[in-house]
Write a protein that holds these residues in place. Structure first.
Motif, PDB file in Angstrom:
ATOM      1  N   ARG A  37       0.848  -1.211   0.000  1.00 44.06           N
ATOM      2  CA  ARG A  37       0.000   0.000   0.000  1.00 44.06           C
ATOM      3  C   ARG A  37       0.875   1.250   0.000  1.00 44.06           C
ATOM      4  O   ARG A  37       0.609   2.203  -0.738  1.00 44.06           O
ATOM      5  N   ARG A  38       1.907   1.228   0.811  1.00 43.41           N
ATOM      6  CA  ARG A  38       2.785   2.389   0.849  1.00 43.41           C
ATOM      7  C   ARG A  38       3.527   2.558  -0.469  1.00 43.41           C
ATOM      8  O   ARG A  38       3.722   3.682  -0.947  1.00 43.41           O
ATOM      9  N   ALA A  41       1.083   3.941  -2.955  1.00 41.31           N
ATOM     10  CA  ALA A  41       0.848   5.357  -2.667  1.00 41.31           C
ATOM     11  C   ALA A  41       2.030   6.206  -3.123  1.00 41.31           C
ATOM     12  O   ALA A  41       1.859   7.301  -3.685  1.00 41.31           O
ATOM     13  N   SER A  64      -2.727  14.729   0.919  1.00 45.02           N
ATOM     14  CA  SER A  64      -3.662  13.615   0.731  1.00 45.02           C
ATOM     15  C   SER A  64      -2.936  12.275   0.622  1.00 45.02           C
ATOM     16  O   SER A  64      -3.354  11.273   1.223  1.00 45.02           O
ATOM     17  N   HIS A  65      -1.827  12.200  -0.123  1.00 43.10           N
ATOM     18  CA  HIS A  65      -1.098  10.937  -0.286  1.00 43.10           C
ATOM     19  C   HIS A  65      -0.384  10.539   0.997  1.00 43.10           C
ATOM     20  O   HIS A  65      -0.207   9.338   1.261  1.00 43.10           O
ATOM     21  N   GLU A  68      -3.084   8.795   2.888  1.00 43.88           N
ATOM     22  CA  GLU A  68      -3.484   7.530   2.266  1.00 43.88           C
ATOM     23  C   GLU A  68      -2.377   6.478   2.358  1.00 43.88           C
ATOM     24  O   GLU A  68      -2.650   5.276   2.427  1.00 43.88           O
ATOM     25  N   THR A  71      -0.973   5.103   8.249  1.00 41.55           N
ATOM     26  CA  THR A  71      -2.122   4.941   9.145  1.00 41.55           C
ATOM     27  C   THR A  71      -2.431   6.236   9.885  1.00 41.55           C
ATOM     28  O   THR A  71      -3.128   6.233  10.904  1.00 41.55           O
TER      29      THR A  71
END
Length: 755
Positions: A37-38, A41, A64-65, A68, A71
């Motif tokens: 996920r990271r 992103a 925003s990123h 996202e 956590t």
């Protein structure tokens, strides 16, 4: 070292091992998912970042990123302006809308952001990252911890946005628990921050280059406007519009001081309420008023919150910047630009651009001042020329006074002018002439010299000005209330011999007060008015003297001719009566002589009556009236007078015929009394648009320069005035021993040429 045993494992032991293995597998999968996920992103952030060239979208993307890709419960990105030493743009993600403005307010209330995350970025070496596990208790965050507590934010990660050795700003990620800020998430946030810092640095360079291009274009347009535009208000509007475009803002304004150097008034706005134009600003009112108070540039992030005295009509604005306008070392105005976006913050480059434009505004003001002075001088010269024409050409007293007031009204940009004449007792001035809205109410009013601007002007022999007559003790309240007077300028009217009256000007347009230049101009007009009044009085006295002279002449004519003839008739009649019985023939001879004298007296009387009222002039026209008058002069005086006509004879306007007849009558009268002539010729020439009359005699002549102060000059003055009354001229040609020629030339109005 892990211990081992030879005992076989029980079923429970097998189950526990399986469970632990399963949990380890799930943790590994979860960690892998988090890592993926990271990574996603970070990849998405890099892709989106490459598509942006402006700072604000980059800041928003990073916020925003950052949320996202971790956590974190929320993220904040704040840029720092090293030139202004203040926080600039701020963007948030996952946080309430009010959080950004409250955080910025806290950061801007301290030196270099002390007590906030900004202060951390100013410590240590480039690339520093801080993990604050107790955000609410850390003394370094004392100014912002009250913002975190209501949101349940316990810890945070602060990363300095470093690029090319310069701090661009900070990235802050807020977490609910200290243990959530894991090392792998911090590493991912640092990677995003590093990439964003480079992008922000490049975007700022790009923006700076674009700003330089726009600045050159804006300056070029402003310079072109200064070179080509003469109207100051139009030029100021162009400058404001160029500044708003240059700074990519929403609106702007220019405020200038009035001529008094005290009253500040908005002169031009762009994309702001038009009702602001003309509004006055007190020191400290609005951002421009704050500039007037401090004499320095002012930059605020929130117009309504950061200013001590915001204008109510502009409280919808946010970022604002204003700079002073200086001219020759004197503060003459203020220049402001505004933005409606809460995230906008003007920087040091914007300030420099505004100051550069303000310098050009100062140049425009100086050019406009010089142009206005030139125009004022031209208008004043034209006004004085018109005034001189009125004084020279017009002899009606009230017409002259009204012409003076109307010219002064136009030149001083006032709403009303009143001319008061000093009464003989010297206690009042009577408003003889008034122009303006309250003319009917003020005309004829008597203003006492005691306790009035008029009296003070006459007493001191100096102009009296007031910018607020309501609170000025010098004013005479009744007349000021009638005229609705707010500002006034009163100047004395004096000749070298005596005081004549007072000239007062009311209510300069635009609410401004009368200037020293207005006082100088009004004083010049007042002197001209005093001279005109004296000339008009002298003219009236001269007319009265001429009337008396005419009466005396008629009395002499009656005494020298008619009275003598009637006396002779009486003596002859008495002699005839005495001789009637003794010598009827001699008595008859005496009666016949008496009848002859009586007829002569009758002719003389008719001639005098004709001079007073030539009825044939109205009934039969100019030429026949002149012929009859010439015959009467010949019969009475023995002077041979001939009338000759050139051109097409025709009837003329009554005023023209009346003036022409009287001029010829006066010229022949002068010939009889002074010339000792035997013959006179009158030549009347009818031209298409003019009438010329030439009267010539063969008398003794004279030197025209010797007429001053002599009786003959009254006759000449009378003829000249009659010619000028119908727009004509009169020329006298003479020399001793060579006779005299009087030439009159009067225009014939085109509409009346064939009357």
């Amino acid at each position: 070292m892990e211990s081992r045993t030879d005992q076989p494992m029980s079923a429970d032991t097998n189950t526990t091992a399986e469970t632990r293995g399963s949990e380890n597998t799930l943790d590994a999968v979860a960690r892998l998912d988090d890592s993926n996920r990271r990574l996603r992103a970070l990849l998405e952030f890099g892709r989106d970042l490459r598509a942006q060239m402006d700072v604000q979208p980059i800041v928003s993307l990073l916020a925003s990123h950052a949320m996202e890709g971790s956590t974190a419960r929320g993220a904040l990105v704040a840029l720092y302006d090293a030139g202004l030493r203040e926080v600039g743009r701020v963007a948030t993600a996952g946080l309430p809308t009010a959080f950004a403005s409250a955080w910025r307010q806290a950061a801007r209330g301290a030196n270099d952001g002390e007590g906030t995350e900004v202060s951390l970025a100013h410590t240590g070496s480039p690339g520093n990252t801080w993990v604050v596990f107790d955000g609410q208790g850390d003394p370094r965050l004392q100014r912002v911890r009250h913002l975190m507590e209501p949101l349940g934010l316990a810890s945070e990660v602060v990363i300095a946005l470093e690029a090319r050795g310069e701090c661009q700003g900070i990235l802050v990620a807020y977490f609910a628990r200290p243990e959530d800020a894991r090392a792998d998430e911090v590493a991912s946030l640092v990677a995003m921050a590093d990439e964003a810092a480079v992008a922000i640095h490049n975007a700022r360079l790009y923006a700076q280059s674009r700003r330089e291009v726009r600045r050159r274009d804006a300056l070029r347009r402003v310079v072109e406007s200064i070179s080509s535009e003469l109207d100051l208000d139009s030029l100021l509007h162009r400058v404001v519009e160029s500044a708003v475009e240059l700074l990519e803002a929403n609106g702007g304004s220019i405020t200038l001081f009035d001529g008094d150097g005290v009253t500040a008034r908005m002169r031009a706005v762009h994309n702001l309420p038009s009702s602001l134009v003309g509004q006055t600003l007190a020191p400290g009112q609005g951002i421009t008023g704050l500039v007037f108070q401090t004499g320095a540039p002012v930059v605020v992030a929130d117009y309504s919150q950061d200013l001590p005295g915001p204008l109510p009509s502009l409280e919808f604005l946010h970022a604002s910047i204003a700079v002073p306008i200086w001219r020759q070392g004197r503060l003459v105005g203020g220049f402001a630009v505004f933005d409606r976006q809460p995230s906008r913050m003007f920087d040091d480059d914007d300030r420099q651009a505004m100051e550069l434009l303000a310098n050009h505004v100062a140049i425009a003001l100086e050019n406009a001042r010089l142009y206005a002075e030139t125009q004022d001088h031209v208008h004043q010269l034209v006004g004085l020329q018109k005034l001189s024409a009125v004084i020279l050409e017009e002899h009606d007293f009230d017409t002259v006074l009204r012409g003076i007031c109307e010219q002064l009204l136009a030149l001083t940009d006032a709403t009303g002018v009143g001319l008061g004449l000093l009464e003989e007792q010297g206690r009042y001035v009577e408003m003889r002439t008034v122009v303006g809205p309250s003319a009917k109410l003020l005309r004829g009013a008597r203003i006492p010299l005691e306790g009035s601007f008029a009296g003070e002007a006459l007493r001191t022999n100096q102009p009296q000005r007031s910018a607020d007559v309501t609170h000025d003790p010098r004013g005479y309240r009744p007349s000021l209330r009638i005229g609705g007077t707010r500002t006034i300028l009163s100047v004395p009217m004096k000749t070298r011999q005596r005081s004549v009256g007072v000239l007062s000007i009311y209510n300069k347009r635009g609410g401004a007060s009368f200037s020293e230049r207005d006082a100088e101009l009004a004083s010049l007009f007042a002197y001209q008015a005093a001279v005109a009044i004296e000339n008009a009085r002298l003219y009236e006295q001269t007319r009265e003297f001429v009337v008396v002279e005419e009466r005396n002449r008629l009395a002499r004519e009656l005494h020298d001719s008619v009275t003598q003839s009637l006396f002779s008739v009486t003596l002859l009649s008495q002699t005839a009566l005495a001789l009637w019985d003794r010598d009827s023939a001699k008595a008859r001879e005496r009666l016949e002589r008496a009848v002859e004298l009586a007829n002569g007296a009758l002719a003389e009387m008719r001639a005098l009556i004709f001079e007073l009222r030539p009825m044939s002039l109205q009934e039969e026209g100019l030429i026949l009236a002149l012929r009859k008058h010439a015959a009467a002069v010949t019969n009475r005086e023995g002077l041979a007078v001939s009338i000759r006509v050139d051109g097409q004879e025709r009837r003329l306007p009554a005023g023209t015929e009346q003036a022409a007849f009287r001029i010829v009558q006066e010229s022949l009268n002068n010939v009889v009394k002074h010339a000792r002539a035997t013959r006179a010729t009158v030549v009347v020439t009818f031209l298409p648009t003019r009438l010329q009359i030439r009267t010539t005699d063969d008398g003794s002549g004279f030197a025209p320069s010797t007429l001053v102060g002599k009786a003959r000059s009254l006759g000449m003055s009378s003829m000249r005035e009659r010619a000028e009354e119908v727009g004509g001229t009169l020329l006298v040609e003479s020399a001793p021993g060579r006779g005299t020629t009087v030439v009159v030339d009067v225009p014939i109005p085109p509409a009346d040429t064939d009357v």
